[in-house]
Scaffold this motif. Structure first.
Motif, PDB file in Angstrom:
ATOM      1  N   LYS A 263       4.885   6.731  -2.272  1.00 31.89           N
ATOM      2  CA  LYS A 263       3.763   6.784  -3.201  1.00 31.89           C
ATOM      3  C   LYS A 263       3.990   7.964  -4.133  1.00 31.89           C
ATOM      4  CE  LYS A 263       0.366   5.526   0.356  1.00 31.89           C
ATOM      5  NZ  LYS A 263       0.982   6.015   1.585  1.00 31.89           N
TER       6      LYS A 263
ATOM      7  N   VAL B 147      -8.394   4.902  -1.811  1.00 30.57           N
ATOM      8  CA  VAL B 147      -7.414   5.964  -1.559  1.00 30.57           C
ATOM      9  C   VAL B 147      -8.150   7.165  -0.991  1.00 30.57           C
ATOM     10  CG1 VAL B 147      -5.731   7.502  -2.630  1.00 30.57           C
ATOM     11  CG2 VAL B 147      -5.951   5.137  -3.444  1.00 30.57           C
TER      12      VAL B 147
ATOM     13  N   ILE C 247       0.821  -1.222   0.000  1.00 26.81           N
ATOM     14  CA  ILE C 247       0.000   0.000   0.000  1.00 26.81           C
ATOM     15  C   ILE C 247       0.855   1.272   0.000  1.00 26.81           C
ATOM     16  CG2 ILE C 247      -2.072  -1.058   0.978  1.00 26.81           C
ATOM     17  CD1 ILE C 247      -1.180   0.013   3.736  1.00 26.81           C
TER      18      ILE C 247
ATOM     19  N   VAL D 134      -3.718   4.563   1.482  1.00 28.47           N
ATOM     20  CA  VAL D 134      -4.198   3.518   0.582  1.00 28.47           C
ATOM     21  C   VAL D 134      -4.575   2.294   1.411  1.00 28.47           C
ATOM     22  CG1 VAL D 134      -3.601   2.007  -1.344  1.00 28.47           C
ATOM     23  CG2 VAL D 134      -2.726   4.355  -1.288  1.00 28.47           C
TER      24      VAL D 134
ATOM     25  N   PHE E 287      -8.513  -0.886  -4.418  1.00 27.22           N
ATOM     26  CA  PHE E 287      -7.823  -0.128  -3.380  1.00 27.22           C
ATOM     27  C   PHE E 287      -8.617   1.141  -3.130  1.00 27.22           C
ATOM     28  CE2 PHE E 287      -4.890  -2.758  -5.612  1.00 27.22           C
ATOM     29  CZ  PHE E 287      -4.006  -3.225  -4.672  1.00 27.22           C
TER      30      PHE E 287
END
Length: 161
Positions: free
Chosen positions: A105, A157, A100, A147, A155
């Motif tokens: 990210k 978010v 995740i 996430v 997923f």
């Protein structure tokens, strides 16, 4: 502490103009075997003059070439990408063994196409490539987005804070 590439992923969702903060429900782009960097170093622009004892440079702009994400050929992923056509998508690269993006990210917007790869011979695993063409600069969003892996290929978010 170092991390392995295990559970690094790329997730996507169809882009909507009213949802510019990358929040929403995403799908796994494909079960990736290789993921290129979402960010690139800036170009260097030479600024050397006849008066300089050595070459000098200034920081230029970053380039944003297409990015090829490779995985095993799977009908589901190929068809899901094909359904998108030329629609813009929100793309998030997730790095870290938690699946995740616990380490990093990156998020950006672009378009994606998928193609089966060449078959080089007998006794091979068939592969496919998802080619991502970015239309915005990638942004480091590790601490800005949360996430959650829904454990069904999707997923969720959300924006932190």
């Amino acid at each position: 502490m170092a991390s392995t590439s295990y559970k690094s992923r790329v997730i996507i969702k169809e882009h909507t103009a009213e949802q510019a903060d990358f929040a929403g429900t995403y799908n796994l782009l494909l079960a990736a075997k290789s993921i290129p960097s979402p960010a690139s170093p800036p170009n260097t622009v030479e600024s050397t003059t006849m008066e300089d004892p050595q070459q000098t440079f200034e920081k230029g702009i970053k380039t944003a070439d297409s990015r090829d994400i490779t995985g095993n050929l799977a009908k589901e992923y190929l068809e899901n990408i094909e359904k998108l056509g030329d629609k813009k998508v929100d793309i998030i690269h997730l790095y870290g063994t938690d699946g995740i993006g616990g380490v990093a990210k990156y998020a950006y917007t672009g378009t994606v196409t998928a193609t089966p790869n060449d078959v080089g011979g007998v006794d091979e695993i068939l592969e496919m490539t998802a080619t991502v063409i970015p239309s915005t600069a990638s942004e480091l969003v590790t601490d800005k987005l949360k996430v959650v892996d829904n454990n069904d290929g999707t997923f969720t978010v959300t924006v932190v804070g």
